[in-house]
Design a protein around this motif. Sequence first.
Motif, PDB file in Angstrom:
ATOM      1  N   LYS A  39       0.994  -1.219  -0.125  1.00  0.00           N
ATOM      2  CA  LYS A  39       0.135  -0.078  -0.069  1.00  0.00           C
ATOM      3  C   LYS A  39       0.860   1.327  -0.079  1.00  0.00           C
ATOM      4  O   LYS A  39       0.651   2.136  -0.771  1.00  0.00           O
ATOM      5  CB  LYS A  39      -0.978   0.149   1.194  1.00  0.00           C
ATOM      6  N   VAL A  40       1.879   1.156   0.662  1.00  0.00           N
ATOM      7  CA  VAL A  40       2.723   2.619   0.992  1.00  0.00           C
ATOM      8  C   VAL A  40       3.619   2.747  -0.459  1.00  0.00           C
ATOM      9  O   VAL A  40       3.489   3.990  -1.032  1.00  0.00           O
ATOM     10  CB  VAL A  40       3.951   2.320   1.929  1.00  0.00           C
ATOM     11  N   ILE A  41       3.967   1.549  -1.310  1.00  0.00           N
ATOM     12  CA  ILE A  41       4.465   1.748  -2.364  1.00  0.00           C
ATOM     13  C   ILE A  41       3.634   2.195  -3.471  1.00  0.00           C
ATOM     14  O   ILE A  41       3.849   3.191  -4.307  1.00  0.00           O
ATOM     15  CB  ILE A  41       5.145   0.389  -2.915  1.00  0.00           C
ATOM     16  N   TRP A  43       0.964   3.913  -2.856  1.00  0.00           N
ATOM     17  CA  TRP A  43       0.602   5.551  -2.535  1.00  0.00           C
ATOM     18  C   TRP A  43       1.592   6.389  -2.924  1.00  0.00           C
ATOM     19  O   TRP A  43       1.512   7.416  -3.388  1.00  0.00           O
ATOM     20  CB  TRP A  43       0.474   5.555  -1.105  1.00  0.00           C
ATOM     21  N   ARG A  44       2.955   5.820  -2.606  1.00  0.00           N
ATOM     22  CA  ARG A  44       3.922   6.679  -3.121  1.00  0.00           C
ATOM     23  C   ARG A  44       4.397   6.975  -4.592  1.00  0.00           C
ATOM     24  O   ARG A  44       4.580   8.043  -4.930  1.00  0.00           O
ATOM     25  CB  ARG A  44       5.340   6.212  -2.049  1.00  0.00           C
ATOM     26  N   PHE A  45       4.238   6.053  -5.263  1.00  0.00           N
ATOM     27  CA  PHE A  45       4.674   6.054  -6.390  1.00  0.00           C
ATOM     28  C   PHE A  45       3.472   6.322  -7.584  1.00  0.00           C
ATOM     29  O   PHE A  45       3.780   6.386  -8.750  1.00  0.00           O
ATOM     30  CB  PHE A  45       5.500   4.680  -6.979  1.00  0.00           C
ATOM     31  N   PRO A  47       0.389   8.063  -6.907  1.00  0.00           N
ATOM     32  CA  PRO A  47      -0.597   8.795  -6.113  1.00  0.00           C
ATOM     33  C   PRO A  47      -2.112   9.022  -7.178  1.00  0.00           C
ATOM     34  O   PRO A  47      -1.789   9.011  -8.646  1.00  0.00           O
ATOM     35  CB  PRO A  47      -0.005  10.238  -6.262  1.00  0.00           C
TER      36      PRO A  47
END
Length: 53
Positions: A39-41, A43-45, A47
Amino acid sequence: MLALIGLLGGDKLVYLRHVTPELVAAIIMIGGMLGFLGKVILWRFFPEDEENL
């Protein structure tokens, strides 16, 4: 359910002896961490486009 299967299966399910609460907890924790990192990946890459909200 796993305990019930173990009781009904008898000697045929002797491999279930290796399934311990610690192993199940470790699998749940690892799965949660992998899901969080995914999820972080995302969200970060990747958007979300704010214009389409």
